[in-house]
Design a protein around this motif. Structure first.
Motif, PDB file in Angstrom:
ATOM      1  N   VAL A 114      38.719  29.245  31.245  1.00 35.88           N
ATOM      2  CA  VAL A 114      37.845  30.062  32.226  1.00 35.88           C
ATOM      3  C   VAL A 114      36.775  30.749  31.715  1.00 35.88           C
ATOM      4  O   VAL A 114      36.801  31.563  30.575  1.00 35.88           O
ATOM      5  CB  VAL A 114      38.917  31.440  32.547  1.00 35.88           C
ATOM      6  CG1 VAL A 114      37.870  32.098  33.690  1.00 35.88           C
ATOM      7  CG2 VAL A 114      40.038  30.717  33.401  1.00 35.88           C
ATOM      8  N   ALA A 163      44.567  31.284  41.300  1.00 35.18           N
ATOM      9  CA  ALA A 163      43.085  32.143  41.491  1.00 35.18           C
ATOM     10  C   ALA A 163      43.176  32.371  42.928  1.00 35.18           C
ATOM     11  O   ALA A 163      43.402  31.435  43.847  1.00 35.18           O
ATOM     12  CB  ALA A 163      42.042  31.186  41.026  1.00 35.18           C
ATOM     13  N   LEU A 173      41.229  39.023  35.335  1.00 34.09           N
ATOM     14  CA  LEU A 173      41.913  37.836  34.597  1.00 34.09           C
ATOM     15  C   LEU A 173      43.022  38.539  33.745  1.00 34.09           C
ATOM     16  O   LEU A 173      43.104  39.497  33.124  1.00 34.09           O
ATOM     17  CB  LEU A 173      41.148  37.292  33.575  1.00 34.09           C
ATOM     18  CG  LEU A 173      41.929  36.246  32.678  1.00 34.09           C
ATOM     19  CD1 LEU A 173      42.585  35.268  33.440  1.00 34.09           C
ATOM     20  CD2 LEU A 173      41.198  35.636  31.486  1.00 34.09           C
ATOM     21  N   VAL A 208      42.320  35.966  38.763  1.00 34.09           N
ATOM     22  CA  VAL A 208      43.224  34.807  37.959  1.00 34.09           C
ATOM     23  C   VAL A 208      44.460  35.418  37.537  1.00 34.09           C
ATOM     24  O   VAL A 208      44.365  36.424  36.716  1.00 34.09           O
ATOM     25  CB  VAL A 208      42.333  34.085  36.974  1.00 34.09           C
ATOM     26  CG1 VAL A 208      43.270  33.040  36.158  1.00 34.09           C
ATOM     27  CG2 VAL A 208      41.036  33.541  37.673  1.00 34.09           C
ATOM     28  N   CYS A 251      37.414  37.879  42.564  1.00 30.95           N
ATOM     29  CA  CYS A 251      38.054  37.094  42.214  1.00 30.95           C
ATOM     30  C   CYS A 251      39.294  37.353  41.150  1.00 30.95           C
ATOM     31  O   CYS A 251      38.875  37.886  40.345  1.00 30.95           O
ATOM     32  CB  CYS A 251      37.040  35.933  41.419  1.00 30.95           C
ATOM     33  SG  CYS A 251      38.255  34.262  40.789  1.00 30.95           S
ATOM     34  N   ILE A 309      36.444  28.169  36.993  1.00 30.86           N
ATOM     35  CA  ILE A 309      37.980  28.237  36.638  1.00 30.86           C
ATOM     36  C   ILE A 309      38.421  26.900  36.614  1.00 30.86           C
ATOM     37  O   ILE A 309      37.997  25.796  37.588  1.00 30.86           O
ATOM     38  CB  ILE A 309      38.533  28.921  37.873  1.00 30.86           C
ATOM     39  CG1 ILE A 309      38.317  30.341  38.138  1.00 30.86           C
ATOM     40  CG2 ILE A 309      40.001  28.562  37.969  1.00 30.86           C
ATOM     41  CD1 ILE A 309      38.534  30.711  39.354  1.00 30.86           C
TER      42      ILE A 309
END
Length: 134
Positions: A51, A69, A9, A78, A76, A26
């Motif tokens: 989130v 994202a 993140l 973001v 993953c 998300i």
């Protein structure tokens, strides 16, 4: 135990999270999206919201104010326009963003711009109700 994947993140100010997690929820612009290991590759924009990051039996929550994202089977990321841990949310900052959105509605020159500003205001007020006690 759920299979883990790499989650990052990132906000313009700093990297908030970089760890292996079991799941991430998300706030996508088309609806909430739960990401788990081996998720199909997806890229989505995100709206203001929370989130939720689940790892090691705990869930941490972060407030984001839009962004994107990028989801792959093993990771993953973001990229948030702005992000902060829910415990560190600044009431004055959120109130300022809501007031700015109200002003954007008043200043809108056309119907489409007004609709976008109204949608953003709705997202912010929904976020405010979800994270701040009355």
């Amino acid at each position: 135990m759920a299979q883990s994947f790499k989650f990052d993140l990132v906000s313009p100010e700093r990297l908030l999270v970089s760890q292996d997690v079991e799941s991430v929820v998300i706030p996508g612009t088309e609806g909430e999206l739960t990401v788990m290991a081996t998720h199909a590759p997806t890229m989505t924009s995100i709206k203001p919201g929370v989130v939720a990051v689940a790892a090691d039996g705990k869930t941490e929550r972060y407030v984001v104010f839009g962004g994107f994202a990028d989801i792959l089977p093993d990771s993953c990321t973001v990229l948030a326009e702005s992000a902060v841990h829910v415990d560190d949310i600044n009431r004055e900052d959120l109130a300022r963003r809501i007031q700015d959105a109200r002003e954007d509605i008043e200043d809108a020159k056309d119907h489409e711009t007004r609709l976008r500003a109204e949608e953003f205001l709705h997202q912010l007020t929904t976020l405010e109700g979800a994270i701040l006690p009355a």
